[in-house]
Design an enzyme around this catalytic site. Structure first.
Site, mmCIF file in Angstrom:
data_model
loop_
_atom_site.group_PDB
_atom_site.id
_atom_site.type_symbol
_atom_site.label_atom_id
_atom_site.label_comp_id
_atom_site.label_asym_id
_atom_site.label_seq_id
_atom_site.Cartn_x
_atom_site.Cartn_y
_atom_site.Cartn_z
ATOM 1 N N ASP A 156 0.666 -1.390 0.084
ATOM 2 C CA ASP A 156 -0.148 0.122 -0.242
ATOM 3 C C ASP A 156 0.931 1.323 -0.298
ATOM 4 O OD1 ASP A 156 -3.088 0.449 2.260
ATOM 5 O OD2 ASP A 156 -2.647 -0.488 -0.010
ATOM 6 N N MET B 157 -9.410 9.887 7.753
ATOM 7 C CA MET B 157 -9.571 10.417 6.524
ATOM 8 C C MET B 157 -10.398 11.715 6.725
ATOM 9 S SD MET B 157 -10.355 6.372 4.640
ATOM 10 C CE MET B 157 -10.783 6.532 6.050
ATOM 11 N N LYS C 71 -2.868 3.128 -3.778
ATOM 12 C CA LYS C 71 -3.939 3.952 -4.881
ATOM 13 C C LYS C 71 -3.837 5.178 -4.651
ATOM 14 C CE LYS C 71 -6.788 0.726 -1.413
ATOM 15 N NZ LYS C 71 -7.684 0.587 -1.605
#
Lengths: 221, 221
Positions: free
Chosen positions: B48, B185, B70
């Site tokens: 990741d 987030m 990503k």
């Protein structure tokens, strides 16, 4: 063991310092690299009833291992004694690991132990760990969040301090919480908790899992 | 490295199996012993953007390291590609570690990767890890629970799937949640979230901490 080289374990435990180290939910494979390094270099290790016992094999042969496991019914007194022990050992020049089940700051007394160190002027370090509420369901195949289904989870004590009365946990708000509810130490009050949640509007069809000895060989669900 | 002996790391990664391994919030010292052992023995490691990069030093010299980080704006397509990659590599006989930031089942896509393995008949193992919402505040000196003050905490996405609309997260219930709220987030929506909580009755005097790059050298709060 004691001599095990642990990659990314950081510096050895220092004399005069207290390390509040989480051991995770039970599987010694979930102990962290820093935690392992500190266990392998401490001169005193004060360990919990729920800290993974296998991990104590990492300790130095000459380390003093002190069992401070608490009985569920006599928290208050024992915690003061543990705080005093950690401070006294550090002041005597030991490198002290307080090895706890789970994460030191999740429904544990790690923050009180940190306060005791601050009050005594003893340096300390906190080593977070895997918390049971996430790992025990994972070992049972249950993710606590899932895109489109559960955008949140909550960890709640199921064993409140009786002196606080019943109002500290708002079951109305919990029943409406938009995600997975994880009740710790809730087995003794599971009927009352379920009834309170249903009374507050939680559907009776809500799926429930009960896990005990999660992530260990005694795992039952 | 690859040859590092990891105590309590369990068996080596098996050919044909996918391991969904959490790397924790950033500090490689928070990587677990099982996770380290799997990294050290996998033949393919798909990692990741937020997995601790230092920990990749544990991998075998001949392991294939695949960056699958990503970009925030193109989750959906990339996740399908990642699922397909994991399954294809395992079917080709590799021992595959999917190395993720945080915990695989906490506001991550680990449960979707597990579903892809189930659908494909590929065996998998989940390795839980320290989640940032607990560890990042701990490194900043903030316990997420504290006896008498916060008997609970909640982890909530601050970056909802836009297709779900605004009603999935009930800010009214969150505002009444009896403990610490941890928004993941959430930096892009911090104003709206704070406004919604205050509108639902959260006192404007509620203490707030913002942490970025928690537990890493870039840590700011």
């Amino acid at each position: 063991m004691g001599s095990a080289e642990i990659p990314f374990g950081g510096p050895a435990a220092s004399a005069g310092t207290v390390y509040l180290v989480g051991g995770g939910p039970g599987d010694p494979g979930l102990v962290g690299l820093r935690a392992a390094r500190l266990l392998a270099t401490a001169t005193v290790v004060a360990y919990d009833r729920l800290a993974p016992p296998e991990a104590l094999d990492l300790c130095r042969d000459d380390a003093e291992l002190i069992y401070v496991g608490k009985q569920p019914d006599r928290h208050a007194l024992a915690q003061d004694e543990i705080n005093a022990l950690l401070v006294a050992k550090a002041r005597a020049g030991d490198a002290v690991v307080r090895f706890k089940g789970g994460d030191p700051f999740v429904l544990a007394r790690g923050s009180e132990e940190a306060q005791a160190c601050v009050a005594a002027g003893v340096p300390f370090e906190v080593v977070p760990a895997v918390t049971a509420g996430i790992a025990a369901p994972a070992y049972a195949g249950i993710p606590v969040t899932h895109r489109g289904a559960a955008p949140a989870f909550a960890v709640v004590t199921g064993h409140e301090d009786p002196t606080k009365g019943a109002t500290q946990v708002d079951y109305d708000a919990l029943a409406r919480f938009p995600g997975t509810l994880l009740l710790y130490m809730g087995v003794g009050r599971v009927r009352e908790i379920a009834a309170a949640l249903v009374a507050a509007g939680k559907p009776v069809t809500t799926p429930v899992a009960l896990v005990r000895w999660g992530t260990t060989r005694g795992n039952r669900r």
